[in-house]
Design a protein around this motif. Sequence first.
Motif, PDB file in Angstrom:
ATOM      1  N   CYS A 135      25.454 -42.666  -9.193  1.00  0.00           N
ATOM      2  CA  CYS A 135      24.194 -43.403  -9.275  1.00  0.00           C
ATOM      3  C   CYS A 135      24.452 -44.874  -9.583  1.00  0.00           C
ATOM      4  N   VAL A 136      23.821 -45.741  -8.803  1.00  0.00           N
ATOM      5  CA  VAL A 136      23.987 -47.176  -8.990  1.00  0.00           C
ATOM      6  C   VAL A 136      22.626 -47.846  -9.139  1.00  0.00           C
ATOM      7  N   ARG A 137      22.623 -49.002  -9.783  1.00  0.00           N
ATOM      8  CA  ARG A 137      21.418 -49.816  -9.873  1.00  0.00           C
ATOM      9  C   ARG A 137      21.768 -51.230  -9.429  1.00  0.00           C
ATOM     10  N   GLY A 138      20.778 -51.883  -8.808  1.00  0.00           N
ATOM     11  CA  GLY A 138      21.002 -53.225  -8.307  1.00  0.00           C
ATOM     12  C   GLY A 138      19.846 -54.142  -8.626  1.00  0.00           C
ATOM     13  N   PRO A 139      19.746 -55.278  -7.937  1.00  0.00           N
ATOM     14  CA  PRO A 139      18.686 -56.251  -8.206  1.00  0.00           C
ATOM     15  C   PRO A 139      17.303 -55.691  -7.900  1.00  0.00           C
ATOM     16  N   SER A 140      16.313 -56.162  -8.622  1.00  0.00           N
ATOM     17  CA  SER A 140      14.901 -55.841  -8.362  1.00  0.00           C
ATOM     18  C   SER A 140      14.608 -54.347  -8.379  1.00  0.00           C
ATOM     19  N   GLY A 141      15.365 -53.590  -9.167  1.00  0.00           N
ATOM     20  CA  GLY A 141      15.125 -52.161  -9.252  1.00  0.00           C
ATOM     21  C   GLY A 141      15.708 -51.341  -8.128  1.00  0.00           C
ATOM     22  N   ALA A 142      16.515 -51.957  -7.273  1.00  0.00           N
ATOM     23  CA  ALA A 142      17.141 -51.210  -6.177  1.00  0.00           C
ATOM     24  C   ALA A 142      18.196 -50.262  -6.734  1.00  0.00           C
ATOM     25  N   GLY A 143      18.454 -49.192  -5.990  1.00  0.00           N
ATOM     26  CA  GLY A 143      19.497 -48.268  -6.393  1.00  0.00           C
ATOM     27  C   GLY A 143      19.136 -46.837  -6.093  1.00  0.00           C
ATOM     28  N   GLY A 144      19.998 -45.932  -6.545  1.00  0.00           N
ATOM     29  CA  GLY A 144      19.763 -44.528  -6.314  1.00  0.00           C
ATOM     30  C   GLY A 144      21.015 -43.729  -6.571  1.00  0.00           C
ATOM     31  N   CYS A 145      21.006 -42.488  -6.082  1.00  0.00           N
ATOM     32  CA  CYS A 145      22.092 -41.555  -6.350  1.00  0.00           C
ATOM     33  C   CYS A 145      22.518 -40.850  -5.070  1.00  0.00           C
ATOM     34  N   ARG A 150      31.535 -29.798  -1.421  1.00  0.00           N
ATOM     35  CA  ARG A 150      32.099 -29.000  -0.336  1.00  0.00           C
ATOM     36  C   ARG A 150      32.709 -27.747  -0.954  1.00  0.00           C
ATOM     37  N   SER A 151      32.167 -26.585  -0.615  1.00  0.00           N
ATOM     38  CA  SER A 151      32.621 -25.327  -1.202  1.00  0.00           C
ATOM     39  C   SER A 151      33.730 -24.674  -0.391  1.00  0.00           C
ATOM     40  N   THR A 152      33.745 -24.902   0.923  1.00  0.00           N
ATOM     41  CA  THR A 152      34.795 -24.392   1.802  1.00  0.00           C
ATOM     42  C   THR A 152      35.137 -25.481   2.812  1.00  0.00           C
ATOM     43  N   ALA A 153      36.144 -25.218   3.621  1.00  0.00           N
ATOM     44  CA  ALA A 153      36.575 -26.215   4.596  1.00  0.00           C
ATOM     45  C   ALA A 153      35.495 -26.536   5.611  1.00  0.00           C
ATOM     46  N   ASP A 154      34.561 -25.603   5.852  1.00  0.00           N
ATOM     47  CA  ASP A 154      33.517 -25.828   6.857  1.00  0.00           C
ATOM     48  C   ASP A 154      32.112 -25.817   6.269  1.00  0.00           C
ATOM     49  N   ARG A 155      32.007 -26.020   4.968  1.00  0.00           N
ATOM     50  CA  ARG A 155      30.681 -26.003   4.344  1.00  0.00           C
ATOM     51  C   ARG A 155      30.588 -27.109   3.308  1.00  0.00           C
ATOM     52  N   ALA A 156      29.702 -28.074   3.559  1.00  0.00           N
ATOM     53  CA  ALA A 156      29.504 -29.180   2.628  1.00  0.00           C
ATOM     54  C   ALA A 156      28.026 -29.551   2.594  1.00  0.00           C
ATOM     55  N   VAL A 157      27.548 -29.884   1.424  1.00  0.00           N
ATOM     56  CA  VAL A 157      26.161 -30.283   1.235  1.00  0.00           C
ATOM     57  C   VAL A 157      26.141 -31.642   0.546  1.00  0.00           C
ATOM     58  N   ALA A 158      25.336 -32.543   1.067  1.00  0.00           N
ATOM     59  CA  ALA A 158      25.206 -33.883   0.492  1.00  0.00           C
ATOM     60  C   ALA A 158      23.742 -34.156   0.168  1.00  0.00           C
ATOM     61  N   SER A 159      23.514 -34.934  -0.850  1.00  0.00           N
ATOM     62  CA  SER A 159      22.155 -35.353  -1.188  1.00  0.00           C
ATOM     63  C   SER A 159      22.149 -36.861  -1.398  1.00  0.00           C
ATOM     64  N   LEU A 160      21.013 -37.468  -1.077  1.00  0.00           N
ATOM     65  CA  LEU A 160      20.869 -38.919  -1.189  1.00  0.00           C
ATOM     66  C   LEU A 160      19.452 -39.253  -1.611  1.00  0.00           C
ATOM     67  N   ASP A 161      19.339 -40.138  -2.567  1.00  0.00           N
ATOM     68  CA  ASP A 161      18.038 -40.658  -2.989  1.00  0.00           C
ATOM     69  C   ASP A 161      18.240 -42.127  -3.314  1.00  0.00           C
ATOM     70  N   PHE A 162      17.778 -43.003  -2.434  1.00  0.00           N
ATOM     71  CA  PHE A 162      18.061 -44.431  -2.570  1.00  0.00           C
ATOM     72  C   PHE A 162      16.812 -45.232  -2.249  1.00  0.00           C
ATOM     73  N   ALA A 163      16.537 -46.235  -3.072  1.00  0.00           N
ATOM     74  CA  ALA A 163      15.339 -47.055  -2.885  1.00  0.00           C
ATOM     75  C   ALA A 163      15.696 -48.535  -2.849  1.00  0.00           C
ATOM     76  N   LEU A 164      14.997 -49.246  -1.978  1.00  0.00           N
ATOM     77  CA  LEU A 164      15.057 -50.710  -1.917  1.00  0.00           C
ATOM     78  C   LEU A 164      13.642 -51.231  -2.132  1.00  0.00           C
ATOM     79  N   PRO A 165      13.270 -51.603  -3.367  1.00  0.00           N
ATOM     80  CA  PRO A 165      11.922 -52.115  -3.605  1.00  0.00           C
ATOM     81  C   PRO A 165      11.635 -53.425  -2.882  1.00  0.00           C
ATOM     82  N   ASP A 166      12.674 -54.152  -2.532  1.00  0.00           N
ATOM     83  CA  ASP A 166      12.482 -55.425  -1.844  1.00  0.00           C
ATOM     84  C   ASP A 166      13.471 -55.500  -0.690  1.00  0.00           C
ATOM     85  N   LEU A 167      12.946 -55.406   0.542  1.00  0.00           N
ATOM     86  CA  LEU A 167      13.814 -55.430   1.717  1.00  0.00           C
ATOM     87  C   LEU A 167      14.476 -56.778   1.943  1.00  0.00           C
ATOM     88  N   ALA A 168      14.071 -57.791   1.191  1.00  0.00           N
ATOM     89  CA  ALA A 168      14.728 -59.090   1.291  1.00  0.00           C
ATOM     90  C   ALA A 168      16.197 -59.002   0.906  1.00  0.00           C
TER      91      ALA A 168
END
Length: 232
Positions: A135-145, A150-168
């Motif tokens: 998890c990271v945080r950046g300017p203007s409240g930007a950031g996320g996790c 990966r449990s086996t060689a052919d099985r992996a699960v990823a999660s992402l939750d990321f926000a940019l409050p200001d697209l500038a």
Amino acid sequence: SRAAPRLLLDLSARDAEWAGQGIAGLSGRLDLGLSPDDPFEIRLDGTRLVVGDLIWDSLSVRGAGRIPDHRLALTLTGAPISVTFEGSGGLARDGAYSGRIARLDLDTAAFGAWALRQPSPVSLAGPKIAFGPFCVRGPSGAGGCAELNRSTADRAVASLDFALPDLALLSPLLPDNLDLTGNARVSGRFDLAGAVLPDDPEGGSRVVSMIRNSPDPATAAVRSRACCFQRC
């Protein structure tokens, strides 16, 4: 004879260059091995490190401990990015590695300052990989996790939750004739084999939304709302 290799190295260099890269000065010592009884000792100091368009005025790397329990710290100061990293970990006798990123600071000229919000674990054991939550945080409240498992060689699960409050914040990546205003968010859980996993009680992934404005007065502002991977 040793069953596992060990590296002992004293370094001293000045004005070294290779393929357009270079460093004005480097000194230090490495004492590294792979057996449980071997040390993990690193002491490196450098000045004026050039890697492509990146220029660091100073470099410091410190490692301490032994292979089953060691610490690593890295500091790069310069432009367009300065980096501070601190971590620890250990290699078990069965070859499994577990560690923790305790600190990560990125100070950039273009995108502001970013930092790790909390320590992030990482482990490797055969085909199994577990990374995060990172998890990271950046300017203007930007950031996320982000997180990867990966449990086996052919099985992996990823999660992402990321926000940019200001697209500038994305302005350095855009052409001069394009401005972005508004905000964006990406949230989802994904099977890296190709399927999208439910991330809410109704299933599906979350929504990315943004407002894009063109500086051309003949072009009206366009508000777009797009669904990621499945549906709104």
